[in-house]
Write an enzyme that holds these catalytic residues in place. Structure first.
Site, short mmCIF file in Angstrom:
data_model
loop_
_atom_site.label_atom_id
_atom_site.label_comp_id
_atom_site.label_asym_id
_atom_site.label_seq_id
_atom_site.Cartn_x
_atom_site.Cartn_y
_atom_site.Cartn_z
N LYS A 82 0.82 -1.22 0.00
CA LYS A 82 0.00 0.00 0.00
C LYS A 82 0.85 1.27 0.00
O LYS A 82 0.36 2.35 -0.36
CB LYS A 82 -0.96 0.01 1.20
CG LYS A 82 -0.30 0.17 2.56
CD LYS A 82 -1.32 0.11 3.68
CE LYS A 82 -0.68 0.28 5.05
NZ LYS A 82 -0.12 1.62 5.28
N ASP A 83 2.12 1.16 0.37
CA ASP A 83 3.00 2.33 0.42
C ASP A 83 3.79 2.54 -0.87
O ASP A 83 4.59 3.47 -0.96
CB ASP A 83 4.01 2.19 1.58
CG ASP A 83 3.34 2.27 2.94
OD1 ASP A 83 2.28 2.90 3.04
OD2 ASP A 83 3.88 1.68 3.90
N ARG A 130 -8.79 9.29 1.92
CA ARG A 130 -9.77 8.22 1.70
C ARG A 130 -10.47 7.87 3.00
O ARG A 130 -11.71 7.85 3.08
CB ARG A 130 -9.09 6.97 1.11
CG ARG A 130 -10.01 5.74 1.09
CD ARG A 130 -9.24 4.48 0.70
NE ARG A 130 -8.15 4.18 1.61
CZ ARG A 130 -8.26 3.54 2.76
NH1 ARG A 130 -9.45 3.12 3.18
NH2 ARG A 130 -7.21 3.31 3.52
N ARG A 131 -9.69 7.58 4.03
CA ARG A 131 -10.28 7.21 5.31
C ARG A 131 -11.12 8.35 5.88
O ARG A 131 -12.20 8.12 6.41
CB ARG A 131 -9.16 6.84 6.31
CG ARG A 131 -8.51 5.49 6.04
CD ARG A 131 -7.28 5.31 6.91
NE ARG A 131 -6.75 3.96 6.83
CZ ARG A 131 -5.54 3.60 7.26
NH1 ARG A 131 -4.75 4.52 7.81
NH2 ARG A 131 -5.12 2.35 7.17
N ARG A 148 0.75 11.37 11.38
CA ARG A 148 1.71 10.52 10.67
C ARG A 148 2.67 9.92 11.69
O ARG A 148 2.61 10.20 12.87
CB ARG A 148 2.44 11.31 9.59
CG ARG A 148 1.56 11.62 8.37
CD ARG A 148 2.36 11.91 7.11
NE ARG A 148 3.36 10.87 6.89
CZ ARG A 148 4.67 11.13 6.74
NH1 ARG A 148 5.13 12.37 6.79
NH2 ARG A 148 5.52 10.14 6.55
N ARG A 154 1.87 6.90 16.66
CA ARG A 154 0.47 7.33 16.56
C ARG A 154 -0.31 6.97 17.83
O ARG A 154 -1.11 7.76 18.32
CB ARG A 154 -0.19 6.72 15.32
CG ARG A 154 0.43 7.18 14.03
CD ARG A 154 -0.36 6.72 12.82
NE ARG A 154 0.41 6.93 11.59
CZ ARG A 154 -0.11 6.96 10.38
NH1 ARG A 154 -1.42 6.80 10.22
NH2 ARG A 154 0.64 7.15 9.31
N CYS A 241 -0.54 9.76 -3.70
CA CYS A 241 -0.84 9.35 -2.34
C CYS A 241 -1.98 10.16 -1.72
O CYS A 241 -2.53 9.77 -0.69
CB CYS A 241 0.40 9.44 -1.46
SG CYS A 241 1.09 11.10 -1.37
#
Length: 303
Positions: A82-83, A130-131, A148, A154, A241
């Site tokens: 995903k990165d 998106r989230r 981030r 986090r 991204c």
């Protein structure tokens, strides 16, 4: 001549090294010489106070590792798929994957409060548009703030009271043994994940046949099919991204289903496709879905 040792390149975070060690364990079944994991600190790991797009995009997590691969300083690179940017770096090949971990999103809150029970104006930490837009469609009364850093960072920010809750991928939380912290889990029907979420990708030089032969032995065929399908949708959209897009492919016997959603820059428009096809036609289906989203959105998703 067969090499005497094999060097795996990985980001230096705790989670990335867990993934690299999983790959090492699989490779060791077919390579009985020394296997070394080389820790590589990327720009994406050091610049954690601003959005990735402002300092170069997704490639910040992979570019430095890829340079090490191109320069023959490592033999294999391990990434969270995903990165990775959807366009392959010239001279390299990313077409080997371990079995997909959970693609689900999870929610961690202070005081173990369920997402639906959070007080209005609670602050939710996420680095993903998106989230943010997905959650806003359920709870528009909450505040969404950039966060981030690695998972531990986090969670520490959450516990320090900087946020009331954070949204993360379940795959990372499971790998770190932190599932006890999960307050709420969203399935892929509720929140469509980003392309490749939960998949560990393995990259090598396209002309290194010895390594390719080893990686073919540890590759999970189903993960390869769905990873390439999800990434194909991204390639067609030519997003970055900051593109608010979710893509999830699932195979059930001879059928493949792909769900994809795309949001406009301001999050007010949602474009959604949910289609199934014979799995032999998965590439055609990916192209069809990507083109449909691109056409219907008329570029409204590009920042």
């Amino acid at each position: 001549m067969k090499r005497k040792k094999l060097i795996i390149g990985s980001r230096a975070s705790k989670l990335a090294l867990i993934y690299a060690n999983r790959v090492k364990d699989e490779i060791s079944k077919y390579f009985n010489q020394e296997i070394i994991i080389k820790k590589i600190t990327t720009k994406g790991d050091t610049k954690i106070d601003i959005r990735l797009s402002e300092i170069g995009g997704k490639g910040l997590f992979s570019k430095k590792i890829e340079i090490e691969l191109i320069n023959n300083n490592i033999d294999i690179a391990v990434h969270a798929l995903k990165d990775m940017p959807s366009i392959e770096t010239e001279g390299l090949i990313t077409n080997f994957y371990l079995k997909r971990n959970s693609p689900n999103e999870i929610f961690i809150s202070n005081d173990n409060i369920n997402f639906l029970d959070l007080k209005p104006n609670s602050i939710i930490g996420t680095s993903s548009y998106r989230r943010e837009y997905q959650l806003k469609s359920i709870r528009s009364d909450l505040k969404y703030k950039l966060i981030r850093g690695n998972v531990d960072t986090r969670i520490k920010k959450l516990e320090n009271g900087d946020y009331d809750a954070i949204l993360l991928s379940k795959a990372g939380i499971e790998a770190l043994g932190l599932t006890n912290k999960i307050t709420h889990e969203f399935n892929t029907e509720e929140l469509i994940p980003c392309a490749g979420q939960g998949i560990i990708a393995i990259q090598c030089r396209e002309n290194d046949q010895e390594i390719i032969n080893i990686l073919e032995k540890i590759n999970d065929d189903q993960s390869r099919i769905i990873a390439n399908a999800e990434r194909k949708v991204l390639k067609i959209l030519e997003g970055d991204c900051d593109t608010a897009v979710g893509v999830y492919a699932k195979i059930d016997k001879d059928l493949v289903n792909i769900k994809a959603e795309l949001f406009s820059v301001d999050g007010k428009q949602r474009f959604f496709v949910d289609e199934s096809e014979d799995k032999k036609m998965i590439e055609d289906l990916s192209i069809k879905i990507g083109e449909k989203l691109k056409s219907e959105s008329k570029g409204s998703y590009k920042r």
